[in-house]
Design a protein around this motif. Structure first.
Motif, PDB file in Angstrom:
ATOM      1  N   UNK A  42       5.460  19.502   2.371  1.00  0.00           N
ATOM      2  CA  UNK A  42       6.284  18.110   2.587  1.00  0.00           C
ATOM      3  C   UNK A  42       6.224  17.468   1.411  1.00  0.00           C
ATOM      4  N   UNK A  43       7.180  16.542   1.104  1.00  0.00           N
ATOM      5  CA  UNK A  43       7.186  15.575   0.069  1.00  0.00           C
ATOM      6  C   UNK A  43       7.268  14.150   0.647  1.00  0.00           C
ATOM      7  N   UNK A  44       6.527  13.120  -0.145  1.00  0.00           N
ATOM      8  CA  UNK A  44       6.220  11.795   0.416  1.00  0.00           C
ATOM      9  C   UNK A  44       6.916  11.166  -0.923  1.00  0.00           C
ATOM     10  N   UNK A  45       8.092  10.210  -0.920  1.00  0.00           N
ATOM     11  CA  UNK A  45       8.787   9.520  -1.758  1.00  0.00           C
ATOM     12  C   UNK A  45       8.728   8.052  -1.529  1.00  0.00           C
ATOM     13  N   UNK A  46       8.501   7.375  -2.749  1.00  0.00           N
ATOM     14  CA  UNK A  46       8.479   5.880  -2.448  1.00  0.00           C
ATOM     15  C   UNK A  46       8.417   5.382  -3.910  1.00  0.00           C
ATOM     16  N   UNK A  47       8.906   4.312  -4.033  1.00  0.00           N
ATOM     17  CA  UNK A  47       8.965   3.436  -5.316  1.00  0.00           C
ATOM     18  C   UNK A  47       7.975   2.375  -5.541  1.00  0.00           C
ATOM     19  N   UNK A  48       7.401   2.346  -6.646  1.00  0.00           N
ATOM     20  CA  UNK A  48       6.452   1.270  -7.416  1.00  0.00           C
ATOM     21  C   UNK A  48       6.971   0.501  -8.411  1.00  0.00           C
ATOM     22  N   UNK A  49       6.635  -0.757  -8.451  1.00  0.00           N
ATOM     23  CA  UNK A  49       7.324  -1.551  -9.725  1.00  0.00           C
ATOM     24  C   UNK A  49       6.084  -1.862 -10.468  1.00  0.00           C
ATOM     25  N   UNK A  50       6.328  -1.785 -11.831  1.00  0.00           N
ATOM     26  CA  UNK A  50       5.232  -1.837 -12.618  1.00  0.00           C
ATOM     27  C   UNK A  50       5.362  -3.617 -13.005  1.00  0.00           C
TER      28      UNK A  50
ATOM     29  N   UNK B 284       0.493   2.383   2.287  1.00  0.00           N
ATOM     30  CA  UNK B 284       0.799   1.060   2.534  1.00  0.00           C
ATOM     31  C   UNK B 284      -0.322   0.153   2.330  1.00  0.00           C
ATOM     32  N   UNK B 285      -1.441   0.514   1.843  1.00  0.00           N
ATOM     33  CA  UNK B 285      -2.307  -0.386   0.829  1.00  0.00           C
ATOM     34  C   UNK B 285      -3.122  -1.364   1.846  1.00  0.00           C
ATOM     35  N   UNK B 286      -3.610  -2.240   1.278  1.00  0.00           N
ATOM     36  CA  UNK B 286      -4.386  -3.188   1.913  1.00  0.00           C
ATOM     37  C   UNK B 286      -3.724  -4.523   2.622  1.00  0.00           C
ATOM     38  N   UNK B 287      -3.926  -5.062   3.681  1.00  0.00           N
ATOM     39  CA  UNK B 287      -3.051  -6.056   4.087  1.00  0.00           C
ATOM     40  C   UNK B 287      -3.091  -7.389   3.215  1.00  0.00           C
ATOM     41  N   UNK B 288      -1.764  -7.754   2.728  1.00  0.00           N
ATOM     42  CA  UNK B 288      -1.691  -8.662   1.954  1.00  0.00           C
ATOM     43  C   UNK B 288      -1.634  -8.282   0.437  1.00  0.00           C
ATOM     44  N   UNK B 289      -1.942  -7.050   0.029  1.00  0.00           N
ATOM     45  CA  UNK B 289      -2.093  -6.709  -1.278  1.00  0.00           C
ATOM     46  C   UNK B 289      -1.317  -5.144  -1.414  1.00  0.00           C
ATOM     47  N   UNK B 290      -0.251  -5.378  -1.982  1.00  0.00           N
ATOM     48  CA  UNK B 290       0.411  -3.965  -2.088  1.00  0.00           C
ATOM     49  C   UNK B 290       0.574  -3.655  -3.455  1.00  0.00           C
ATOM     50  N   UNK B 291      -0.578  -3.915  -4.096  1.00  0.00           N
ATOM     51  CA  UNK B 291      -0.419  -3.654  -5.514  1.00  0.00           C
ATOM     52  C   UNK B 291      -1.048  -2.428  -5.650  1.00  0.00           C
ATOM     53  N   UNK B 292      -1.674  -1.573  -4.889  1.00  0.00           N
ATOM     54  CA  UNK B 292      -2.579  -0.543  -5.273  1.00  0.00           C
ATOM     55  C   UNK B 292      -3.756  -0.945  -6.008  1.00  0.00           C
ATOM     56  N   UNK B 293      -4.509  -1.750  -5.634  1.00  0.00           N
ATOM     57  CA  UNK B 293      -5.614  -2.334  -6.558  1.00  0.00           C
ATOM     58  C   UNK B 293      -5.262  -2.865  -8.029  1.00  0.00           C
ATOM     59  N   UNK B 294      -4.019  -3.336  -7.909  1.00  0.00           N
ATOM     60  CA  UNK B 294      -3.938  -4.130  -9.255  1.00  0.00           C
ATOM     61  C   UNK B 294      -3.089  -3.277 -10.169  1.00  0.00           C
ATOM     62  N   UNK B 295      -2.953  -1.909  -9.611  1.00  0.00           N
ATOM     63  CA  UNK B 295      -2.387  -1.046 -10.510  1.00  0.00           C
ATOM     64  C   UNK B 295      -0.730  -1.145 -11.116  1.00  0.00           C
ATOM     65  N   UNK B 296      -0.154  -1.762  -9.900  1.00  0.00           N
ATOM     66  CA  UNK B 296       1.330  -2.166 -10.146  1.00  0.00           C
ATOM     67  C   UNK B 296       1.430  -3.425  -9.414  1.00  0.00           C
ATOM     68  N   UNK B 297       2.882  -3.977  -9.759  1.00  0.00           N
ATOM     69  CA  UNK B 297       3.145  -5.126  -9.173  1.00  0.00           C
ATOM     70  C   UNK B 297       3.509  -4.977  -7.660  1.00  0.00           C
ATOM     71  N   UNK B 298       3.945  -4.055  -7.351  1.00  0.00           N
ATOM     72  CA  UNK B 298       4.030  -3.600  -5.934  1.00  0.00           C
ATOM     73  C   UNK B 298       4.315  -2.415  -5.608  1.00  0.00           C
ATOM     74  N   UNK B 299       4.110  -1.880  -4.556  1.00  0.00           N
ATOM     75  CA  UNK B 299       4.201  -0.289  -4.193  1.00  0.00           C
ATOM     76  C   UNK B 299       4.815  -0.403  -2.806  1.00  0.00           C
TER      77      UNK B 299
END
Length: 163
Positions: free
Chosen positions: A150-158, A109-124
């Motif tokens: 178990x598996x956890x799946x989600x998308x990330x935009x570069x 889920x990342x940081x409040x108001x920052x869904x970039x995973x520390x700038x690594x992606x456009x959004x996750x």
């Protein structure tokens, strides 16, 4: 950044920890639940260890404008959890896995108001805005004194690129 290093970037985010950001640690050495957090599956996985592996199940390259495109990565976190407990209880490791998954979800889920995973992606986990957790039937792992999975799946935009 390159699409080829997306798995390494996501693994770095999951293994990273800063007490100042308020997100939980995943690595046991930093107080988290996992002995191993790494990109890709090893040839010989650790035995009787809590493990989280980052895999990329799919990449989509979508054109966003005439000369712009974006890579979208479908990440799979493969979690391996020992099915044993000091007390011999089968419920304890299942609850421990559930607790670990909750911590993973907080990290994704990342940081409040920052869904970039520390700038690594456009959004996750924003497009689509979902994370899916699939638990494998625990009965075989408990019966064989092996592992819960178990598996956890989600998308990330570069970041968008010209091309």
């Amino acid at each position: 950044m390159s699409s080829a290093d997306a798995v390494a970037r996501e693994a770095a985010w999951l293994a990273d920890y800063s007490p100042a950001d308020g997100l939980p640690a995943l690595l046991a050495a930093l107080g988290g639940p996992f002995d191993v957090v790494q990109a890709y599956l090893p040839r010989t996985p650790a035995q009787r260890r809590t493990q989280l592996y980052v895999l990329r199940r799919q990449v989509r390259e979508e054109r966003t404008a005439h000369v712009r495109r974006i890579a979208r990565h479908l990440f799979e976190l493969r979690i391996v959890w020992p099915a044993s407990s000091p007390s011999g209880s089968s419920e304890e490791p299942q609850q421990a896995l559930d607790t670990a998954v909750e911590i993973v979800l907080q990290r994704i889920g990342g940081l409040m108001l920052d869904k970039t995973h520390g700038g690594r992606f456009l959004s996750v986990a924003e497009n689509p805005p979902e994370v899916t957790v699939d638990f494998i039937d625990p009965e075989p792992g408990l019966r064989d004194r092996a592992d819960l999975r178990c598996t956890v799946t989600y998308w990330a935009d570069d970041a968008e690129i010209n091309g």
